[in-house]
Scaffold this motif. Structure first.
Motif, short mmCIF file in Angstrom:
data_model
loop_
_atom_site.label_atom_id
_atom_site.label_comp_id
_atom_site.label_asym_id
_atom_site.label_seq_id
_atom_site.Cartn_x
_atom_site.Cartn_y
_atom_site.Cartn_z
N GLU A 145 56.90 20.90 28.42
CA GLU A 145 57.38 21.51 30.08
C GLU A 145 56.31 21.08 30.93
O GLU A 145 55.16 21.02 30.69
N VAL A 146 56.73 20.92 31.99
CA VAL A 146 56.13 20.64 33.06
C VAL A 146 55.87 21.88 33.77
O VAL A 146 56.96 22.57 34.41
N TRP A 147 54.69 22.41 34.05
CA TRP A 147 54.49 23.70 34.56
C TRP A 147 53.98 23.61 35.93
O TRP A 147 52.98 22.98 36.53
N GLU A 148 54.75 24.15 37.14
CA GLU A 148 54.23 24.07 38.39
C GLU A 148 53.40 24.99 38.74
O GLU A 148 53.20 26.15 38.19
N THR A 149 52.49 24.81 39.68
CA THR A 149 51.71 25.58 40.16
C THR A 149 51.77 25.56 41.64
O THR A 149 52.59 24.89 42.24
N ALA A 150 50.78 26.36 42.43
CA ALA A 150 50.87 26.37 43.73
C ALA A 150 50.64 25.00 44.51
O ALA A 150 50.62 24.72 45.65
N GLY A 151 49.94 24.12 43.33
CA GLY A 151 49.79 22.75 43.85
C GLY A 151 50.16 21.68 42.94
O GLY A 151 51.63 21.51 43.16
N LEU A 152 49.49 21.13 42.24
CA LEU A 152 50.06 20.09 41.51
C LEU A 152 50.48 20.54 40.03
O LEU A 152 49.82 21.14 39.33
N PRO A 153 51.45 19.77 39.52
CA PRO A 153 52.03 20.33 38.12
C PRO A 153 51.23 20.05 36.90
O PRO A 153 50.29 18.97 36.99
N VAL A 202 47.39 20.12 29.96
CA VAL A 202 47.04 19.03 30.69
C VAL A 202 47.27 19.01 32.16
O VAL A 202 48.15 19.16 32.75
N GLU A 203 46.12 19.65 32.95
CA GLU A 203 46.28 20.11 34.15
C GLU A 203 46.19 18.93 35.32
O GLU A 203 45.69 17.78 34.86
N GLY A 204 46.78 19.10 36.35
CA GLY A 204 46.73 18.04 37.64
C GLY A 204 45.98 18.10 38.64
O GLY A 204 46.29 17.34 39.67
N GLU A 205 44.96 19.13 38.54
CA GLU A 205 44.33 19.20 39.77
C GLU A 205 42.72 19.40 39.52
O GLU A 205 42.01 20.10 40.30
N GLU A 228 40.45 17.20 39.27
CA GLU A 228 39.58 16.13 40.26
C GLU A 228 39.45 17.14 41.83
O GLU A 228 38.84 16.51 42.46
N SER A 229 40.34 17.99 41.86
CA SER A 229 40.42 18.50 43.14
C SER A 229 39.65 19.91 43.17
O SER A 229 40.05 20.91 43.94
N GLY A 230 39.16 20.26 41.83
CA GLY A 230 38.33 21.83 41.75
C GLY A 230 39.30 22.61 40.94
O GLY A 230 38.90 23.63 40.99
N SER A 231 40.21 22.25 40.52
CA SER A 231 41.15 23.18 39.71
C SER A 231 41.34 24.30 40.48
O SER A 231 41.19 25.41 39.90
N PRO A 232 41.92 24.12 41.55
CA PRO A 232 42.18 25.47 42.47
C PRO A 232 43.22 26.43 41.68
O PRO A 232 43.17 27.65 42.39
N HIS A 233 44.19 26.06 41.12
CA HIS A 233 45.18 26.94 40.80
C HIS A 233 45.25 27.17 38.93
O HIS A 233 46.36 27.64 38.45
N PHE A 234 44.20 26.58 38.57
CA PHE A 234 44.22 26.54 36.93
C PHE A 234 43.94 27.94 36.31
O PHE A 234 44.74 28.10 35.46
N ALA A 235 43.20 28.76 36.88
CA ALA A 235 42.74 30.09 36.39
C ALA A 235 44.18 30.88 36.37
O ALA A 235 44.53 31.37 35.57
N ASP A 236 44.77 30.55 37.74
CA ASP A 236 46.10 31.16 37.76
C ASP A 236 47.05 30.84 36.68
O ASP A 236 47.83 31.83 36.40
N LEU A 237 47.26 29.73 36.61
CA LEU A 237 47.90 29.26 35.68
C LEU A 237 47.86 29.46 34.31
O LEU A 237 48.82 30.00 33.41
N LEU A 238 46.56 29.61 33.96
CA LEU A 238 46.23 30.19 32.48
C LEU A 238 46.75 31.56 32.35
O LEU A 238 47.17 32.13 31.43
N ARG A 239 46.34 32.63 33.53
CA ARG A 239 46.75 33.87 33.46
C ARG A 239 48.06 33.98 33.36
O ARG A 239 48.64 35.01 32.60
#
Lengths: 466, 466
Positions: free
Chosen positions: B63-71, B157-160, B162-173
């Motif tokens: 699945e491609v998981w959307e975030t508030a930024g990049l998938p 496999v996140e897409g942000e 190199e931009s400091g993972s701004p939405h990664f924690a939210d995605l994990l939660r």
């Protein structure tokens, strides 16, 4: 000592006071702002005006002395007595800019009287104080019946004081022979208050420098390297933190070696000044006193040397955060000095102290901003200061107390280049608004200045007689 | 443990390596720079490309998981065995910008082989390392004869990154349930060298803050007031200087209380790494080592917490000099943390320490930049780390040593949010040029990564079996 009844001096001064203030106002109308190039013709006009007025006063020699910048005025009136001491009076004829001009209640260059106050730029700093000497010397002559002063009287009135006196030391050196004297009387300072007349006995000196600490070649990542290489910002803080011990004393070995300690008598006299620490703190815009243990606030500011961090910078200082070990860190550090500390020696001591404290892995540089300014101090038992004290006590009919200045000024050059003690005959008050809008002077105090000068020339002629 | 002859694994990987690198090059041609908005369509294209390739690899759920930024891309391949442990593999598909592009010897997005190296943006960081998992799982299936992995295998496999993972924690939660696992395998790190294969066992955490000291309401004259009021720049230096004692230890009470000390075994293994301190210092662009007494440079960076001044500023910092007591002084301070230090607790301890040290007359404020990052550590005796060590030793036919990371990363979020230990299967080398021009990866090492993954899934299936 030939005593002239003081009431005669006062009567003479009262009689001539209207003309005195009329003349002073004329001078105050000349906007002699040394800091503004478009006003430089006015500074020249001010010099010429003063020169003419000094000739009119009776000085046989009056010269406008050119400098690489703006002109000074020199005047000389020999006593004719080969054993008479020589006095140089110092002041300045340039004034501060008037911005913010909208805060002035009247035109800065159209002096007005408000009660006993004369309001206008330069009224207190320093034209009023220079000008009372014209009245003072005439009162001195009138009441003694002399045609020349009892001392050899010289005036040097510079035109660049408000611009930092950039050419004054050079001028003094060039004219050292003509300015030779036994004592310098500075009339560019103030007194404690109308009710507590004082004279200044000392000014602090100064030396200051920039310190540069170099760590990594560029800012490096505090994750990859943090904890394993020296950080120049931390190290600089560590060094600056060692400037003082827990008693607020400067820790540099030898720093206090040449300090002339306050005598018990001086401390007692300082303690008698009606000092309001709360008001002083409010004026310092500060929240609490701090300083060297064992000294009062006034003693700390007047008679103790200091080390201050004037500025510090290094690493990331923008918004948010950046977890780096900075490549560089810098500080500006100043030392206020008291007699007999020598700025050159303090520079050496600090440089050695610093080099002992820079850790491995940090390169550093320390650079002083010029040779510094020497402190000056005239001891309470100096004959010239005693004569000045007597003159002031006659004028004020009151005991005279003593202040010092925490700052540094061109007075140190007078002391050093002319090799003469400096005393301060200053009639300004703390609320006169030097450099501020609505600068004023208390007219009765200018007359007291003239009166004290009249007494002083007579007194010095005898107390410093050769 | 069912042993598959390692030569069979190697043969499978060798046979499929041409196709593997051909596919990887296709992916590397997509300029998925998350830091450049105009490249965001490419980041999406990169996610789709990876999703398609994972489906082709055999993952039944992709699945491609959307975030508030990049998938991000999520893939899952259940083992079918209810007692099998679950593994989440972490990596990222976005890449760094390529500036300064003129320093690249070839087009950053036209990957080329130079000997054993594959050169192109993302070759090492992190597409190459994500992609070896496609080969690894297929080798694992091929040599075990299975149709599904021996572990429940998940990829995120996140897409942000190199931009400091701004939405990664939210995605994990948000996807915590679907990402539930027994161990996280991070493939976004490196090893000591080609000759010294290693795995990472820990990353430091971080918390940082800004400190503001306020003295006088505005800058005041150091002559008039110096020595009698507290100077916020001096006082700030005095406080920052107390951060460390003379042994380089942080002095904040309780700071070390939760530190998991290095074991004798860990210190011995670290000491066996062929560490060249001179080369390390050159890399740190620093002149000398420094740090906590009793620890080596590697121990200091990897296993010891720090306090660093990242920036300091206050007072006059321009050219020349200005003899003031500054109104304000500021610093940015960061703490690198090690397991089991808690950023929240360190914030509290520091705040208390600071408040004890601010003198009368100084107002202050301390503000932390967010909650900080927790450190992570997987002990040497953890079964997952032991399994990884065995897998790497089989792949490299050599003893595996251990490194740590001095920095902080999104790995802490994986550990904290997924509540699972993190181990590191990373195949990059220190000279791979992450974030730099001419980024490369050693192709044989990517194949070793695939080989180690093949062994690891089999090993974990047994060593973490429920």
């Amino acid at each position: 000592m030939t005593t002239t009844p003081d009431s005669v001096v006062r009567a003479y001064i009262a009689e001539h006071s209207s003309q005195f203030f009329a003349d002073l106002k004329e001078w105050l109308r000349i906007p002699s702002i040394s800091g503004q190039p478009e006003r430089h013709p006015d500074v020249r006009r001010s010099a010429e005006w003063l020169a003419a007025k000094l000739r009119e006063t009776g000085f046989p020699t009056v010269e406008v002395w050119e400098t690489a910048g703006l002109p000074a005025v020199f005047a000389e009136w020999p006593s004719g007595d080969p054993n008479a001491p020589t006095v140089v009076v110092y002041g300045h004829h340039d004034v501060q800019p008037v911005d913010p001009v909208e805060l002035w209640e009247s035109d800065p260059f159209e002096p007005v009287e408000r009660g006993e106050r004369l309001v206008g730029r330069g009224a207190a700093d320093d034209k009023g104080q220079v000008f009372f000497h014209t009245l003072g010397v005439r009162a001195h002559l009138a009441v003694t019946g002399r045609t020349a002063p009892a001392v050899n009287l010289k005036l040097i009135v510079e035109g660049e004081e408000e611009s930092g006196s950039p050419h004054f030391a050079d001028l003094l050196r060039r004219h050292k022979d003509r300015l030779a004297c036994d004592v310098v009387v500075v009339s560019d300072t103030g007194m404690w208050s109308k009710d507590t007349p004082t004279t200044t006995t000392a000014m602090r000196g100064l030396t200051d420098c920039q310190i540069d600490f170099y760590g990594p070649e560029n800012d490096i990542h505090s994750g990859s390297f943090g904890g394993a290489v020296p950080n120049p910002a931390t190290e600089l803080c560590r060094v600056l933190a060692q400037l003082h011990d827990e008693h607020g004393r400067v820790t540099i070995p030898g720093f206090y070696d040449d300090v002339v300690e306050l005598t018990e008598r001086e401390r007692e006299l300082i303690a008698r000044l009606p000092f309001d620490e709360k008001a002083w703190l409010a004026n310092a815009k500060s929240r609490a006193p701090w300083g060297e243990a064992g000294f009062s606030t006034l003693e700390r500011v007047w008679a103790r040397p200091t080390a201050e961090v004037n500025g510090v910078w290094g690493g990331y200082t923008g918004p948010g955060h950046k977890t780096i070990i900075p490549a560089e860190a810098h500080a500006k550090v100043s030392f206020r000095l008291v007699a007999d500390q020598d700025p050159a020696k303090i520079q050496e001591l600090f440089t050695a102290w610093l080099s002992d404290r820079v850790p491995d892995g940090i390169e550093y540089r320390v650079e002083f901003f010029g040779p510094g300014v020497r402190p000056c101090l005239t001891p309470l038992d100096h004959p010239a200061l005693q004569a000045l004290t007597r003159a002031l006590e006659r004028a004020f009919e009151k005991e005279i107390l003593y202040t010092r200045e925490g700052g540094s000024g061109p007075e140190a050059d007078l002391q050093d280049i002319l090799e003469a003690p400096v005393v301060f005959l200053g009639m300004s008050l703390p609320d006169d608004g030097w450099h501020a809008p609505n600068e004023k002077v208390e007219m009765p105090l200018l007359l007291k200045g003239a009166e004290a000068a009249a007494y002083l020339w007579q007194d010095l002629a005898e107390s410093l007689r050769k």
